[in-house]
Design an enzyme around this catalytic site. Structure first.
Site, mmCIF file in Angstrom:
data_model
loop_
_atom_site.group_PDB
_atom_site.id
_atom_site.type_symbol
_atom_site.label_atom_id
_atom_site.label_comp_id
_atom_site.label_asym_id
_atom_site.label_seq_id
_atom_site.Cartn_x
_atom_site.Cartn_y
_atom_site.Cartn_z
ATOM 1 N N GLY A 93 0.862 -1.176 0.000
ATOM 2 C CA GLY A 93 0.000 0.000 0.000
ATOM 3 C C GLY A 93 0.891 1.216 0.000
ATOM 4 O O GLY A 93 1.539 1.509 0.996
ATOM 5 N N HIS A 94 1.011 1.859 -1.154
ATOM 6 C CA HIS A 94 1.923 2.993 -1.258
ATOM 7 C C HIS A 94 1.109 4.278 -1.345
ATOM 8 O O HIS A 94 0.325 4.480 -2.260
ATOM 9 C CB HIS A 94 2.852 2.796 -2.469
ATOM 10 C CG HIS A 94 3.827 1.670 -2.260
ATOM 11 N ND1 HIS A 94 4.611 1.156 -3.246
ATOM 12 C CD2 HIS A 94 4.144 0.974 -1.145
ATOM 13 C CE1 HIS A 94 5.378 0.184 -2.750
ATOM 14 N NE2 HIS A 94 5.098 0.053 -1.476
#
Ligand code: IMP
Length: 433
Positions: free
Chosen positions: A40-41
């Site tokens: 999850g960036h």
């Protein structure tokens, strides 16, 4: 020619997305080589937040090409949804994003199996993201996976899915839980139909990524490899079995894309100014008291993928020294230094103690990590630094904290991040120089 591999040097969530976004403007390519939508960036541009799980974080830069290499496991539905989200924000992806024909697919049965196994493990669960990552990589290694290239042929997908479910349905029947039941015939047909249709819609993105990257390198293009998770979650070198199912270390940037290792010219590690971990597993410097809570609140330490509260603790230089070595890190980016602003003192773990013995290297046997006691050196705290934009303007104690880290690890600090937004950082070294 310059290519930079950016890896997380702790247990993931070091803030790699923001750093990739920062460096992407100097790159021609941003490339994912492992993991999947367990990542999850988070990117914040002009106050607008974008969370990417699969598409490389360079996508918000219109002149940058992005690739998903063969080493990534792709949930085609998530990919389509993410592309839709980007289209809604006005981001053009077609002609800029290339997905390897060799990438393996995460299918609905991988997710179901992931969740079923975790439930069965009870208190011994890994704490996975539940996205089917492990089961998809298992099928890859066992030579029974479905790859992007297969999607063009309905019969092939149908055959592979049915073959796999013959065995998996028997396993799911053993689990015998309402959420984890075997797949019905109607569900099997739905999986096959939906994925063949997804394959048709996503076809413009499918490509020979290795070839494109090789030609890019030959033409002098710059590649930024975007690692997901972190070195301590590496399947071989991490805190096994509390790890993810891929090699997160930098060398996998070659295997996971199809380039030769000599195409990887430098490695940058991204580290948070303290330590966090999601999921289970040993964490010697974990703070289970209010200070841990203070860090969690100040750093907004909740998973970008699952929303789970992250476990928080002080900086662990023993673990980092190990990560620097196995990932070949020469330069470090320190993120979230601002989160430490206002704390009276900053204990840093410089060694472990095990059975009365002091050690400055990671234990030979990973199981000893459950028993080691951290030995701290206390550094003075510093005030708020969120508005600082030059290294010289940091308070002396903050500069000392950074120098202490760099000296202990034998690395150069390339960038210090002091806030989530674009530009909220101080650059010391150009990684492509
Ligand atoms: P999996 O990758 O979903 O199989 O989860 C295995 C372990 O890796 C769990 O402890 C997860 O919390 C952790 N993990 C997976 N992806 C990430 C990530 O992007 N950041 C931090 N931890 C992760």
């Amino acid at each position: 020619m310059a290519s930079v591999v950016l890896v997380g040097s702790q247990w993931g969530d070091e803030g790699k997305g923001k750093v990739v976004d920062r460096y992407a403007e100097r790159a021609d390519w941003v490339v994912r080589y492992q993991g999947g939508n367990n990542a999850g960036h988070t990117l914040v541009v002009d106050g607008d937040k974008t969370v990417l799980h699969l598409v490389p974080s360079g996508i918000l830069h219109p002149n940058v090409k992005c690739a998903i290499g063969n080493g990534v496991v792709v949930d085609a539905q998530i990919l389509e949804d993410e592309l839709g989200m980007l289209a809604d924000k006005g981001v053009i992806t077609e002609g800029r994003l290339f997905v390897s024909y060799g990438a393996h697919l995460i299918l609905p049965y991988h997710k179901r199996l992931d969740l079923a196994r975790e439930a069965l493990r009870g208190v011994d669960k890994i704490g996975t993201t539940g996205r089917g990552i492990g089961p998809a990589y298992e099928d890859k290694i066992a030579r029974r996976g479905v790859r992007v290239a297969d999607l063009a042929d309905r019969d092939r997908v149908d055959g592979l899915v049915r073959q796999r479910l013959k065995e998996l349905n028997a396993i799911l029947a053993v689990h015998n839980a309402p959420d984890h039941r075997p797949f019905t015939e109607a569900e099997i047909v739905e999986i096959v139909d939906r994925h063949v249709e997804l394959g048709q819609r996503l076809r413009p993105y499918f490509s020979n990524v290795a070839d494109r990257l090789f030609r890019g390198v030959e033409a002098g293009e710059r590649i930024l490899f975007e690692g997901a998770q972190g070195v301590l979650l590496d399947i071989d070198h991490g805190t096994y079995p509390y790890v993810t199912s891929s090699n997160t270390v930098s060398s996998n940037a070659a295997t996971g894309t199809g380039l030769g290792f000599h195409h990887l010219t430098s490695v940058i590690g991204v580290m948070k100014a303290y330590t966090t971990r999601v999921g289970r597993g040993p964490f010697p410097t974990e703070l289970s008291d209010e200070t841990g809570e203070v860090l969690r609140k100040a750093g907004n330490e909740f998973g970008a993928t699952t929303g789970r509260p992250r476990r928080c603790g002080w900086l662990d230089l023993v673990a980092l020294r190990y990560a620097v070595r196995v990932a070949g890190i020469r330069q470090l980016v320190v993120t979230k230094l601002d989160v430490l602003g206002g704390l009276p003192e900053l204990p840093v773990c410089v060694a472990y103690e095990l059975d009365g013995r002091r050690m400055t290297e990671y234990p030979d046997n990973v199981h000893d990590l459950h028993r080691v006691k951290p030995v701290y050196e206390k550094m003075p705290g510093f005030e708020e630094i969120g508005a600082v934009r030059r290294f010289e303007d940091l308070p002396a104690a903050a500069r000392d904290y950074l120098r202490f880290i760099a000296d202990a690890l034998g690395v150069t600090i390339a960038l210090v991040s002091v806030g989530p937004g674009r530009g909220e950082d101080l650059e010391l070294v150009d990684p492509f120089a």
